[in-house]
Structure formats: C-alpha cells, structure tokens
Enzyme design. Sequence first.
Site, PDB file in Angstrom:
ATOM      1  N   GLY A   2       0.818  -1.208   0.000  1.00 57.89           N
ATOM      2  CA  GLY A   2       0.000   0.000   0.000  1.00 57.89           C
ATOM      3  C   GLY A   2       0.850   1.256   0.000  1.00 57.89           C
ATOM      4  O   GLY A   2       1.965   1.295  -0.537  1.00 57.89           O
ATOM      5  N   SER A   3       0.343   2.294   0.654  1.00 52.33           N
ATOM      6  CA  SER A   3       0.942   3.629   0.544  1.00 52.33           C
ATOM      7  C   SER A   3       2.291   3.780   1.221  1.00 52.33           C
ATOM      8  O   SER A   3       2.929   4.829   1.069  1.00 52.33           O
ATOM      9  CB  SER A   3      -0.026   4.669   1.112  1.00 52.33           C
ATOM     10  OG  SER A   3      -1.208   4.715   0.343  1.00 52.33           O
TER      11      SER A   3
END
Length: 714
Positions: A339-340
């Site tokens: 993810g981020s």
Amino acid sequence: MKRPRNGRGPRARRRAPRRSSRRSLWRWLRPATKTPRVDDPHLRQRTINRGRWIGGAVAACYLGLSLQAGLIMLTPDEKLESRAQTLFEQSIQIEGRRGEILARDGEILATTADLMSVYADPSKLNEQTAKQVADVLAPLIDQPPAAIRKRLLDNPERRSLSLERGLTPIAADAIRDARRELVRSDRSMVGSIWMEPEPRRFYPGKSHAAPVIGIVDHKGGGVVGLERTMDRVLRGEVRKYVQWRDRKGRRVTPDMPTAAPGDSIVLTLDRQLQHVTEGALDEAVERTGAESAWAVVMDVQTGEILALANRPTHNPNDTSTLNLKSFKNRAALDAYEPGSVFKPFVAAAALEEGLVRPQSMVDCEMGRWRIGRTTIHDDHPKGVISVSEVIKYSSNIGAAKLAFQLGAERTLGYLHDLGFGRYSGLNLPGETRGAMQRPERIKPIELATTSYGHGVSVNAIQLAGALATLGNDGVRMEPRLVREIRGPDGGVLESFEPTVDRRVFSPETAKATLDMMITVTEEGGTGTRARVPGFVVAGKTGTAWKHINGGYSSTARIGSFVGVIPAEDPKLAVVVTVDTPTKGSSYGGIVAAPAFATIAREGMRIYGIDPDPILLEAHKEAERRRKRLPPPKPRPAPQAPVVLSPEAPPELVWAGEGALIAPDLTGLSMRDALAALEGAGLHLSMTGSGRIVTQQPSPGTALAVGESVEVVLQ
C-alpha cells in the site's frame, strides 16, 4: 529202511519255521560268539561290508550336519538374525548435545535439558508381574493400567520398551521409589524397570520469538525456524555404537562412547524489545480483531534485527496442542501488497534524480485521474499540492505522477536497490522475495499502481531494510539476524559484522524524505496516532486490499505503519502490519500506528534515549487542546529555596502558597512511588516496569496540586 535219528518217519518230518528278517539282521550285526577262523573268506567279507555300511551312515550324518551348519552360517536368515540381534546386540545412535540459541545479551532462548524416561523389559515379566508394574506406574505417568499391561504382554520378546518420556523430576523420584518397592517385594523383577536420561529442547522465553527460533522434532532435528536452517551448526556429533549383552541381558561391551556437542548461535534479538513488540501486537490483535499481525524492529545503522514478532504464535514447550501453522514467520514468509508505505521510496527516487523538490507542486486532480481505461482515486481528494503534501495526505495520484516522471526503469531500479524483489539473506526457511514487474514489460497503469504499493508484493523485512536505508543517510545495510557462532566452550568461532550493501540515496535526499515523512505524524497527517511524546517520528501509513484466490477481497484489508525514531537522528526502524482487522476501521493509521507508538516509545527507553522536554511539553499542550482541557495553573515558586538531602526519605514537603516540593523517587518501586505521592492530589504517570530511573519534574521542583509527575521504570 533206516529210521531217522529223531524217531520220526518221513511224514513226521516238518519244515523248520522261517526266521524273521529282523532277527536275521540282528544276527548279521551281532558279534560272533565263537572266535572265527581267520582264513574264513565268508566271515571276512561280512565284516568288511558291515564296516562299510556303518561308516557310510556315520559319514552321511556328518555330511548332513555340515550342510545344515553351512546353510545357517553362510545363508542369511532374517528371522535368526533378528532374534540374535534382539537378544544379544543393540545398535545405539549417540548424538552430542544440541547447541544453544542465545539473545544478543547472552541470555538463553533455546537450550537442551536432560529429562528422565522410564523403560521396561517385557521379557522378564509374566501376567502377574506385568499387572503389578502397570498398577504401580499408571498414576505416575498418567496412563490407564490396562493400556500399560497390554503393551507389556504384547511384546514378550522385547528387552527394552519405552513407557513414558519427558518425566518431571517429581515423577522421576516417585518412579524410583516405586521401583525400589517392587524389587523389595519380588527379587525376580530386578532389571524389569529402569530410567534413562533423554535430551529435550526447552525454550525459556515460551512463545516469544517462537516462529523465528522454531522447534525440533522428537529425534532432535530442526523442523521450522532457525532450528531448521541452522541445524548443521546446532546439531552435535552423531556416532553409532553397537552394544552387546550376554544371555542374562548384562552389558559386556566397554563403556558407551561420547559425542561432541553442537555449536551455539547468538542472535541480534533484544529480549526486552522483543517482549515489548510481542505485547504491542497482542494489544493490536485484541483491539482490531485481526486475523494475524507481525512487526519488525531494525537497528538503522547496522541492519540488525532487534525484534521480530508474529501473531498468532505458540509456546513450543507445550507439545500437546502443537500446530505448525502457529510457527509461521509471517514477517518473512508472507508476501503482501504494502500500500501507501511505498510512496516515500518513489518520492526519494524523484528527489535523487533531481526531478522535483519537496516544495515542487503536483496536480492531484481533485482525487480522480484517468490512465488509459482505468481511473485511480485518492481517499483524501486534493488539488495542486506540494510533493511533501503528497506524502502527508497519501495521494495515489501524486505518487503515480512522480513514477511517470521517473519512468519504469528508474522507478523499479531504485526499488530493487532498496531490497525489494530480492532475498534478505537472513537464512530464514521459506522466505519470499516478493514480486515486481520488469521495466520492459510493465504497463502504464501497473507503473502507477506500483508507485502506491499495489500490484507489487513485499515482506516486512524488506520494508524495514528500505526504511532503515532512509534513516542511515541513504546507505542500505544487509539485514542481519545472527551475530556469532560459538563453540561448545563458549569461544567465538565465527562473527558476522555489519555489512554495507550499497548506497541508494545521497544523505541530502534521505534527510529530505524523512522531513516529508514527519508531516505524516503532524496535525492533519494520516499517522497522528503514531506520535511518541518527546520525540519526532518520521513515518508513513499504508492500507491495501487483500489479495485472495487470484483476486482482491471486497472486505479484507491489510493496514501498515512504518517509521523511524528519532527522526533527526534515527536509531530504530519499525514496521507494523495488521492483517484483516474486523473491528472498526481498517486503515493503517488506526490499526497499526498505535502499536508502532508503543514499540517506539519503549525502544527509546530501553536504549536510554531521553525525550526532548520542549517536545514533551508541546505534546501535552496539544493533548490539552485536543481534549479541550483548561490550561494548567501557574506553578508557584517557593518562598525560599528548598534543598533536599540525598538521604532524605521520599516524602512531600510544603513550600507555601499551596506548592509542593517534588521528592526524589529514583530507585523506588511503583508501589513505593504511589505511597509517597498518596493524598497530595498529584497524578503519577509511569512508563516501563521495575524501579524508577528518571522522573519529570526533577526532585526539588515546586508543584501545584493536580499536576502530573512522570516517571520511567526499568
């Protein structure tokens, strides 16, 4: 006509009855009653024939015996061989004591202890004595008497039958007493029951770091974890020994030889930090209802793994409910979409190439941007913002545009240099290296999703190594889990020093990237729950849909938080991942950030790094504003300076105008500190366990009623 001598005529003469063949044979074989004449040829031939027959019979018997003996000696017979080996020969494999696994401070994490096992000789028992043995041993080894009796009677030819292993010292003493009573009542039972020491692996830390350390099987071989990968180092010398016994079962061979013990390994794990990390994961799993969770703590400057925790786990000392799934080292084995948390690495690559600066502006398209036939979105829609704000607000569109500026080759090249798509070298069984697309094959939409951690898989150890690279002025260190290999005498056989892998970023780029990550934990960022009072934290949140059965789940997510502390001079890099939370939000800033804060705060205490008083006061003020509490009353100054004697008891002193003088709480336990401040209207805030090592405010400071005294215990 002349009359016959017997007085009978021709008619009276009868034929003599025929002698039986049996009597004729006996007459032929019996010795002559009269001395035969030497010159009688008939008698000589008879004697010669008799000698030939007798000699031939004797020779045939000897020939048959010789053939049978030859067959027995020269022809293999499994049945006879097995019986002979069972009665007189016993092959024994002797293994040296398995080496120990130690923490970095020398404390034992895995060792081998000799526990007693009870054996019986069924060949010396009958139905009555077998029943006596079963009745005596059943309550001591927690087995039904009927089952023990059946095993003894079903193996009448065995000389050694194991009844129970791993006896406690209390049970072993009780069996010795019972055996003594049996022998006293019946001398025929001498040697029918005995005990022998057998090695058993013991783990003093119980479930702590169990998936990393691993377990061994009943034969002493490693099954999972370092027990498996380091088995050749830990396992002692193996020797085979043939033990001979006489017909009474007494050993006739010399004393049993000994085998050299194995070597020991010293890990980089810190027991205190491992304990803290395990507790933080327990709290996170309980709070979020997660399916699993894992965390990695790495020394930024050396690449040493200081803590590596996984949930679920299991106590390896408890083999009654053993489940190998509980020993899965998810931090190394699970490849997941990060993810981020990937965005800072892409931003650092763009900074290193001189394409942008932290203040450069990026159009985030108000949360919607179309790439080909696909539209990517932002959870926090923004317009034109700076690169630093792209990291702060975790903009997918901003990260994708940075990756497009870099291009596929440079983006994936930097990620590869950071350790993604490569094995860590920790020698952990089943470790995954993750997956990334090749530059020549990646599509535009795949490059975009890679920039914010989708369509790419990593493990937590790779993330910790990449994060430590930013904290180490852009230099990536090889991750390390084993520090030394020691011989049986404790001497160091091999030492593994910190090793530089490569320089990925310049110090300026690494520092600028950390400054951008600091904004994540500031007001308005996505990781405010990761803040640690008195310290500056540089971190990043991450949330990704879970990949299940070839597709993305519509409900399951993986939340992560990665960060370094303190940001101005990084010491620790921490990665926390929570898999499939089911309670409340599933965002990484909510499910994983609090666990990071706990680990980071206790890590600073363990390594003796004091919080900044100014930052500590600023944090308190921010908390007051957040909770809308009234400002604290001004602290009155004492009318006259009060000097506390070092020998003064820890009690409160009034200084006038409602002020109190803070006592010296150093060295006190938590209970004594509470007793010293009891009834004064002061609040005591404690961190850690043990005895107090530092306090704020310092001794002799004037305090107002209602203020807090913060202490750190160790």
